[in-house]
Design an enzyme around this catalytic site. Structure first.
Site, PDB file in Angstrom:
ATOM      1  N   HIS A  81       0.827  -1.208   0.000  1.00 46.70           N
ATOM      2  CA  HIS A  81       0.000   0.000   0.000  1.00 46.70           C
ATOM      3  C   HIS A  81       0.858   1.253   0.000  1.00 46.70           C
ATOM      4  CE1 HIS A  81       0.677   1.050   4.271  1.00 46.70           C
ATOM      5  NE2 HIS A  81       0.639  -0.250   4.510  1.00 46.70           N
ATOM      6  N   CYS A 138       2.742  -4.920   6.880  1.00 42.02           N
ATOM      7  CA  CYS A 138       2.458  -4.564   5.495  1.00 42.02           C
ATOM      8  C   CYS A 138       3.671  -3.898   4.856  1.00 42.02           C
ATOM      9  CB  CYS A 138       1.247  -3.643   5.426  1.00 42.02           C
ATOM     10  SG  CYS A 138      -0.314  -4.444   5.861  1.00 42.02           S
TER      11      CYS A 138
END
Length: 208
Positions: A166, A182
């Site tokens: 992301h 992440c």
């Protein structure tokens, strides 16, 4: 989902993983890659690229790997993400990775992807940081959303791993280990990656 189920032994990955990367093939880094840009109802601010170490700026490199073009390879120790291209090349992006205790390795697939995604902190994160409970129903998209301008959601065995590739508004975090597992990219870079990758793309995350 228990993240432990997703962790893969590095020995298994090494057998089919990274084969090597040579010096960059171009000395100019996509000169306008980090300019401010209009993106739907939002305007991404310019990134002061002179403050970003050269190794973490988007660039084309020579890349020796057995993986097919279109594969994403995350080199966690070196804080690089490679999108494998034809003819022994790859697009290389700088990334921020999980801090100690939150790192992971293994293979996955891009399940789906979203523009300006909503961020919903998982329950374990809320327990660690109770102040995030107000976002249990989701934080609206925007320039300050932790998922940034784009998110690619990783699946394994038909199940959501809980991990994402992301964007981030915190470009200063690129090259560091700060996330809860992440993989984050500068917003301009995640927009570029999003436009090049389709659902189903293979993702290989290496830890050593």
């Amino acid at each position: 989902m228990q993240r432990r189920a997703f962790l893969g032994g590095i020995a298994a990955i090494a057998a089919t993983g990274l084969a090597g990367c040579s010096a960059t093939t171009n000395s100019s880094y996509f000169a306008s890659a980090y300019a401010g840009m209009s993106d739907g109802e939002y305007t991404l601010p310019k990134i002061p690229v002179s403050k970003v170490p050269a190794e973490f700026r988007r660039q084309v490199v020579d890349y020796d790997t057995p993986h097919r073009p279109g594969t994403i390879i995350v080199d966690t120790p070196n804080r690089h993400l490679y999108l494998v291209q034809e003819d022994g090349k790859a697009l290389r992006y700088g990334i921020g990775v999980g801090r100690d205790g939150f790192r992971w390795s293994g293979t996955a697939r891009v399940g789906w992807k979203r523009k300006w995604p909503t961020w919903t902190p998982p329950e374990p994160m809320i327990r660690r940081q109770p102040e995030l409970a107000k976002y249990r129903g989701g934080m609206e998209p925007g320039l300050h959303n932790p998922l940034g301008a784009r998110a690619l959601y990783l699946m394994r065995g038909g199940r959501d791993t809980g991990y994402r590739l992301h964007g981030t508004p915190q470009w200063q975090s690129i090259g560091k280990a700060v996330s809860s597992g992440c993989i984050r990219l500068m917003n301009q870079d995640v927009v570029d990656l999003y436009n090049r990758v389709e659902p189903g793309a293979k993702v290989v995350v290496l830890q050593g």
